[in-house]
Scaffold this motif. Structure first.
Motif, PDB file in Angstrom:
ATOM      1  N   ALA A  69       6.099 -14.331  -7.508  1.00 36.04           N
ATOM      2  CA  ALA A  69       5.167 -13.068  -7.811  1.00 36.04           C
ATOM      3  C   ALA A  69       3.872 -13.905  -7.938  1.00 36.04           C
ATOM      4  O   ALA A  69       2.354 -13.028  -7.401  1.00 36.04           O
ATOM      5  CB  ALA A  69       5.537 -13.022  -9.513  1.00 36.04           C
ATOM      6  N   HIS A  70       3.346 -14.958  -8.278  1.00 34.78           N
ATOM      7  CA  HIS A  70       2.653 -15.608  -7.741  1.00 34.78           C
ATOM      8  C   HIS A  70       2.029 -15.322  -6.242  1.00 34.78           C
ATOM      9  O   HIS A  70       0.931 -14.994  -6.405  1.00 34.78           O
ATOM     10  CB  HIS A  70       2.272 -17.411  -8.000  1.00 34.78           C
ATOM     11  CG  HIS A  70       1.449 -18.057  -7.635  1.00 34.78           C
ATOM     12  ND1 HIS A  70       0.671 -18.641  -6.949  1.00 34.78           N
ATOM     13  CD2 HIS A  70       0.344 -17.742  -9.235  1.00 34.78           C
ATOM     14  CE1 HIS A  70      -0.555 -19.275  -7.119  1.00 34.78           C
ATOM     15  NE2 HIS A  70      -0.687 -18.959  -8.379  1.00 34.78           N
ATOM     16  N   ARG A  71       3.034 -15.215  -4.854  1.00 26.00           N
ATOM     17  CA  ARG A  71       2.740 -15.612  -3.965  1.00 26.00           C
ATOM     18  C   ARG A  71       2.313 -13.977  -3.948  1.00 26.00           C
ATOM     19  O   ARG A  71       1.046 -13.500  -3.100  1.00 26.00           O
ATOM     20  CB  ARG A  71       3.467 -15.968  -2.881  1.00 26.00           C
ATOM     21  CG  ARG A  71       3.764 -17.141  -3.165  1.00 26.00           C
ATOM     22  CD  ARG A  71       5.155 -17.349  -1.274  1.00 26.00           C
ATOM     23  NE  ARG A  71       6.092 -16.148  -1.795  1.00 26.00           N
ATOM     24  CZ  ARG A  71       7.031 -17.113  -2.725  1.00 26.00           C
ATOM     25  NH1 ARG A  71       7.682 -18.367  -3.032  1.00 26.00           N
ATOM     26  NH2 ARG A  71       8.512 -16.847  -2.311  1.00 26.00           N
ATOM     27  N   ASP A  72       3.082 -13.052  -3.634  1.00 22.39           N
ATOM     28  CA  ASP A  72       2.285 -11.818  -3.932  1.00 22.39           C
ATOM     29  C   ASP A  72       1.091 -11.548  -4.857  1.00 22.39           C
ATOM     30  O   ASP A  72       0.365 -10.802  -3.300  1.00 22.39           O
ATOM     31  CB  ASP A  72       3.698 -10.473  -5.384  1.00 22.39           C
ATOM     32  CG  ASP A  72       5.478 -10.682  -5.268  1.00 22.39           C
ATOM     33  OD1 ASP A  72       5.394 -10.666  -3.771  1.00 22.39           O
ATOM     34  OD2 ASP A  72       5.422  -9.986  -5.560  1.00 22.39           O
ATOM     35  N   HIS A 115      -4.488 -10.736  -3.370  1.00 23.44           N
ATOM     36  CA  HIS A 115      -5.668 -10.592  -3.428  1.00 23.44           C
ATOM     37  C   HIS A 115      -6.204 -11.224  -2.324  1.00 23.44           C
ATOM     38  O   HIS A 115      -7.589 -10.761  -1.499  1.00 23.44           O
ATOM     39  CB  HIS A 115      -5.591 -11.320  -4.125  1.00 23.44           C
ATOM     40  CG  HIS A 115      -7.450 -12.377  -4.444  1.00 23.44           C
ATOM     41  ND1 HIS A 115      -7.420 -13.550  -3.303  1.00 23.44           N
ATOM     42  CD2 HIS A 115      -8.373 -12.733  -5.319  1.00 23.44           C
ATOM     43  CE1 HIS A 115      -9.461 -14.135  -3.731  1.00 23.44           C
ATOM     44  NE2 HIS A 115      -9.248 -13.036  -4.807  1.00 23.44           N
ATOM     45  N   ASP A 116      -6.003 -11.813  -1.651  1.00 20.17           N
ATOM     46  CA  ASP A 116      -6.739 -12.475  -0.058  1.00 20.17           C
ATOM     47  C   ASP A 116      -7.150 -10.766   0.875  1.00 20.17           C
ATOM     48  O   ASP A 116      -7.949 -10.579   1.771  1.00 20.17           O
ATOM     49  CB  ASP A 116      -5.487 -13.125   0.879  1.00 20.17           C
ATOM     50  CG  ASP A 116      -5.706 -14.350   0.557  1.00 20.17           C
ATOM     51  OD1 ASP A 116      -6.269 -14.276  -1.228  1.00 20.17           O
ATOM     52  OD2 ASP A 116      -4.874 -16.055   0.189  1.00 20.17           O
ATOM     53  N   VAL A 128       4.730  -9.098  -8.860  1.00 17.81           N
ATOM     54  CA  VAL A 128       3.361  -8.224  -8.631  1.00 17.81           C
ATOM     55  C   VAL A 128       2.873  -7.501  -7.489  1.00 17.81           C
ATOM     56  O   VAL A 128       2.995  -7.811  -6.420  1.00 17.81           O
ATOM     57  CB  VAL A 128       2.238  -8.891  -8.664  1.00 17.81           C
ATOM     58  CG1 VAL A 128       0.790  -8.199  -8.658  1.00 17.81           C
ATOM     59  CG2 VAL A 128       2.078 -10.092  -9.932  1.00 17.81           C
ATOM     60  N   PHE A 129       3.757  -6.174  -6.959  1.00 17.37           N
ATOM     61  CA  PHE A 129       4.181  -5.479  -5.879  1.00 17.37           C
ATOM     62  C   PHE A 129       3.436  -3.263  -5.782  1.00 17.37           C
ATOM     63  O   PHE A 129       3.225  -3.588  -7.030  1.00 17.37           O
ATOM     64  CB  PHE A 129       5.959  -5.049  -6.823  1.00 17.37           C
ATOM     65  CG  PHE A 129       6.756  -5.120  -5.190  1.00 17.37           C
ATOM     66  CD1 PHE A 129       7.257  -6.421  -5.057  1.00 17.37           C
ATOM     67  CD2 PHE A 129       7.814  -3.982  -5.092  1.00 17.37           C
ATOM     68  CE1 PHE A 129       8.971  -7.007  -3.650  1.00 17.37           C
ATOM     69  CE2 PHE A 129       8.531  -4.485  -3.903  1.00 17.37           C
ATOM     70  CZ  PHE A 129       9.464  -5.304  -3.895  1.00 17.37           C
ATOM     71  N   HIS A 130       3.207  -3.737  -4.121  1.00 18.25           N
ATOM     72  CA  HIS A 130       2.561  -2.441  -3.892  1.00 18.25           C
ATOM     73  C   HIS A 130       3.408  -1.404  -4.334  1.00 18.25           C
ATOM     74  O   HIS A 130       4.874  -1.539  -4.457  1.00 18.25           O
ATOM     75  CB  HIS A 130       2.268  -3.120  -2.500  1.00 18.25           C
ATOM     76  CG  HIS A 130       1.577  -1.524  -2.001  1.00 18.25           C
ATOM     77  ND1 HIS A 130       1.668  -0.225  -1.927  1.00 18.25           N
ATOM     78  CD2 HIS A 130      -0.038  -1.866  -2.203  1.00 18.25           C
ATOM     79  CE1 HIS A 130       0.655   0.439  -1.882  1.00 18.25           C
ATOM     80  NE2 HIS A 130      -0.471  -0.158  -2.048  1.00 18.25           N
ATOM     81  N   THR A 131       2.985  -0.269  -5.289  1.00 19.36           N
ATOM     82  CA  THR A 131       4.182   0.840  -5.575  1.00 19.36           C
ATOM     83  C   THR A 131       4.810   1.359  -4.321  1.00 19.36           C
ATOM     84  O   THR A 131       5.258   1.875  -4.511  1.00 19.36           O
ATOM     85  CB  THR A 131       2.971   1.687  -6.247  1.00 19.36           C
ATOM     86  OG1 THR A 131       2.466   2.265  -5.696  1.00 19.36           O
ATOM     87  CG2 THR A 131       3.070   1.084  -8.155  1.00 19.36           C
TER      88      THR A 131
END
Length: 97
Positions: free
Chosen positions: A9-12, A17-18, A83-86
């Motif tokens: 999730a942190h990587r997501d 962010h980037d 933390v996933f793009h929908t």
């Protein structure tokens, strides 16, 4: 109640962010703020969203097309798994539990 964010999730979040930051400076920070707002909501109402995939619950950010997937652990821990793009297929979340 406390939040534990998995490394996936942190990587997501870092990747999102980037990407947003490269599109427009400051937009990546706005995404992180939106995710933080969701984290606070989850801490206040951990059982409000229903489970959508096995034991995973989901809350959408307001401004960005992202959803935070989490599960309740023990009696005092929320485990953020994505933390996933929908637009992504949520079935791939099954491997993150």
């Amino acid at each position: 109640m406390r939040i534990r964010v998995t490394s996936a999730a942190h990587r997501d979040l870092i990747e999102a962010h980037d990407w947003y930051e490269a599109e427009s400076p400051g937009l990546g920070r706005a995404l992180v703020t939106a995710v933080d707002t969701v984290f606070h909501f989850i801490l206040e109402h951990p059982t409000l969203p229903r489970a959508v995939l096995r034991d995973l619950r989901r809350v959408h950010t307001k401004r960005f097309p992202y959803a935070i997937y989490y599960e309740l652990r023990d009696h005092d821990t929320v485990r953020i798994v994505a933390v996933f793009h929908t637009a992504r297929n949520q079935s791939s979340l099954a491997t993150r539990q």
